[in-house]
Design an enzyme around this catalytic site. Sequence first.
Site, PDB file in Angstrom:
ATOM      1  N   ASP A  58       1.680   6.151   2.308  1.00  0.00           N
ATOM      2  CA  ASP A  58       0.937   4.912   2.521  1.00  0.00           C
ATOM      3  C   ASP A  58      -0.503   5.234   2.122  1.00  0.00           C
ATOM      4  OD1 ASP A  58      -0.784   2.987   3.662  1.00  0.00           O
ATOM      5  OD2 ASP A  58       0.672   2.491   5.205  1.00  0.00           O
ATOM      6  N   LYS A 105       5.508   1.949  15.571  1.00  0.00           N
ATOM      7  CA  LYS A 105       4.409   2.772  16.133  1.00  0.00           C
ATOM      8  C   LYS A 105       4.757   3.293  17.529  1.00  0.00           C
ATOM      9  CE  LYS A 105       1.531   1.286  12.693  1.00  0.00           C
ATOM     10  NZ  LYS A 105       1.601  -0.081  12.249  1.00  0.00           N
ATOM     11  N   ASP A 157       0.802  -1.235   0.000  1.00  0.00           N
ATOM     12  CA  ASP A 157       0.000   0.000   0.000  1.00  0.00           C
ATOM     13  C   ASP A 157       0.832   1.282   0.000  1.00  0.00           C
ATOM     14  OD1 ASP A 157       0.985  -0.290   2.542  1.00  0.00           O
ATOM     15  OD2 ASP A 157      -0.956  -0.338   3.545  1.00  0.00           O
TER      16      ASP A 157
HETATM   17  N1  GDD Z   1       0.558 -11.662   3.388  1.00  0.00           N
HETATM   18  C1  GDD Z   1       0.287 -10.931   4.453  1.00  0.00           C
HETATM   19  N2  GDD Z   1      -0.145 -11.555   5.595  1.00  0.00           N
HETATM   20  N3  GDD Z   1       0.425  -9.587   4.377  1.00  0.00           N
HETATM   21  C2  GDD Z   1       0.130  -8.862   5.482  1.00  0.00           C
HETATM   22  C3  GDD Z   1      -0.343  -9.443   6.676  1.00  0.00           C
HETATM   23  C4  GDD Z   1      -0.482 -10.871   6.721  1.00  0.00           C
HETATM   24  O1  GDD Z   1      -0.874 -11.485   7.728  1.00  0.00           O
HETATM   25  N4  GDD Z   1      -0.569  -8.450   7.580  1.00  0.00           N
HETATM   26  C5  GDD Z   1      -0.265  -7.294   6.942  1.00  0.00           C
HETATM   27  N5  GDD Z   1       0.130  -7.524   5.670  1.00  0.00           N
HETATM   28  C6  GDD Z   1       0.560  -6.558   4.650  1.00  0.00           C
HETATM   29  C7  GDD Z   1      -0.430  -5.422   4.399  1.00  0.00           C
HETATM   30  O2  GDD Z   1      -1.328  -5.749   3.358  1.00  0.00           O
HETATM   31  C8  GDD Z   1       0.500  -4.289   3.954  1.00  0.00           C
HETATM   32  O3  GDD Z   1       0.817  -4.363   2.578  1.00  0.00           O
HETATM   33  C9  GDD Z   1       1.760  -4.564   4.757  1.00  0.00           C
HETATM   34  O4  GDD Z   1       1.720  -5.927   5.151  1.00  0.00           O
HETATM   35  C10 GDD Z   1       1.875  -3.670   6.010  1.00  0.00           C
HETATM   36  O5  GDD Z   1       0.711  -3.807   6.771  1.00  0.00           O
HETATM   37  P1  GDD Z   1      -0.169  -2.527   7.193  1.00  0.00           P
HETATM   38  O6  GDD Z   1      -1.325  -3.028   7.960  1.00  0.00           O
HETATM   39  O7  GDD Z   1      -0.423  -1.652   6.008  1.00  0.00           O
HETATM   40  O8  GDD Z   1       0.841  -1.851   8.199  1.00  0.00           O
HETATM   41  P2  GDD Z   1       0.981  -0.314   8.583  1.00  0.00           P
HETATM   42  O9  GDD Z   1       0.705   0.572   7.431  1.00  0.00           O
HETATM   43  O10 GDD Z   1       0.202  -0.089   9.828  1.00  0.00           O
HETATM   44  O11 GDD Z   1       2.553  -0.233   8.976  1.00  0.00           O
HETATM   45  C11 GDD Z   1       3.536  -0.741   8.104  1.00  0.00           C
HETATM   46  O12 GDD Z   1       3.780   0.142   7.026  1.00  0.00           O
HETATM   47  C12 GDD Z   1       4.350   1.424   7.405  1.00  0.00           C
HETATM   48  C13 GDD Z   1       4.576   2.202   6.107  1.00  0.00           C
HETATM   49  O13 GDD Z   1       3.362   2.419   5.477  1.00  0.00           O
HETATM   50  C14 GDD Z   1       4.845  -0.988   8.908  1.00  0.00           C
HETATM   51  O14 GDD Z   1       5.735  -1.675   8.050  1.00  0.00           O
HETATM   52  C15 GDD Z   1       5.468   0.332   9.354  1.00  0.00           C
HETATM   53  O15 GDD Z   1       6.709   0.095   9.968  1.00  0.00           O
HETATM   54  C16 GDD Z   1       5.677   1.252   8.142  1.00  0.00           C
HETATM   55  O16 GDD Z   1       6.199   2.520   8.573  1.00  0.00           O
HETATM   56 MG    MG Z   2      -0.086   0.357   5.538  1.00  0.00          MG
END
Ligand code: GDD
Ligand code: MG
Length: 364
Positions: free
Chosen positions: A218, A162, A110
């Site tokens: 994001d 976070k 994303d």
């Molecule tokens: N295959 C798979 N299985 N993918 C997963 C799973 C899972 O169980 N859980 C989450 N994801 C994927 C999501 O679809 C996304 O592409 C990515 O892993 C990160 O998950 P998010 O839920 O979008 O996390 P976030 O946005 O709160 O935080 C993450 O992204 C930030 C940057 O946008 C973390 O990586 C942070 O450290 C980072 O700053």
């Molecule tokens: Mg995200």
Amino acid sequence: MKALILVGGFGTRLRPLTLSWPKPLVEFCNKAIILHQIEALVKAGVKDIVLAVNYRPEVMVSVLKKTEEELGITITFSVENEPLDTAGPLALARDILGKDDSPFFVLNADVTCTYPFEAFRDFHLAHGCEGSIMVTKVAEPSNYGVVVTKPGTTIIDRFVEKPVEFVGNRINAGIYIFHPKVLDRIELRPTSIEKEVFPAIVADGQLHSYDLQGFWMDVGQPKDYIAGTCLYLSHLTATHSSLLSDPTKNKWVYGGNVLVDPTAEVDPTAVLGPNVVIGAGVKIGAGVRLQRCIILSNAVVRDHAWVANSIVGWNSNVGRWTRVENITVLGDDVTIKDELYVNGASVLPHKSISTSITEPRIVM
Ligand code: GDD
Ligand code: MG
């Protein structure tokens, strides 16, 4: 080279769009979010792409079959029986990611940016350590993973996912590159790369940070999806992209950053911009005013409607003289009748709205 894209869950934060279509296939500036990433990976020499999903990916499989053939690459769907979080999927795809000594990329599905994968790979190979994380600066870091480096170096000293208290403003952009030996650290079980794997690599002094130049966002929720769209359009303007509508040839462009699919019809008396994306087959009526909004494919915006700061879903219909604003998101096939006011609504697919929505709410 190889890459794994963490495609993950149900995209609940991008509802109601993701009620009709998997998040990675939702168009971002008229191209599926994931296609922006796949094309950039291929440009950097990646031939093997693993999509890590934790739901049945039939729709994605059929859409991406074509991409595989067009780009001459292999796309493998790695399907989890239970969500394996952000590191477990790497263990599940061990056979592909670890098949040779070349490094592999890992991406959150994303995020949008210019994806400078070649420079990132060169940086990674030059330091020779186990992993590299792309970092970017944000004003509000608490929703992200924060990266702190050892003074005067690119070696990461701390990674805090976070953070509750301020640690720094350089954050994990969700783009990594690893030596395959990182797989030795990851077991096949739900594991967070941010909370478990990164701190372990950091403790061994094996994780470096690479500063991303240019925009980053994001786009996993509507407000950020709209903001990310504006950043991407500004990037197209800055690079003189021919994708944007030329204001000298299209009188309806106002303020620039307007991207219109060639199959869309825009009435010459409409005024679009700045920051507008019009999808395939869309019809924009006479006197319509659009700014900072995305109109997804085959939607119709009727005469004299006014749409700002919003997303109009596929096949939706915005009535004459209607005003839509304030992060309104219309799902697939929504109808808003004539002369209404819609303020910050999130409208589920196939609804027909015949009275104004004056305060932000979900319409089911
Ligand atoms: N295959 C798979 N299985 N993918 C997963 C799973 C899972 O169980 N859980 C989450 N994801 C994927 C999501 O679809 C996304 O592409 C990515 O892993 C990160 O998950 P998010 O839920 O979008 O996390 P976030 O946005 O709160 O935080 C993450 O992204 C930030 C940057 O946008 C973390 O990586 C942070 O450290 C980072 O700053
Ligand atoms: Mg995200």
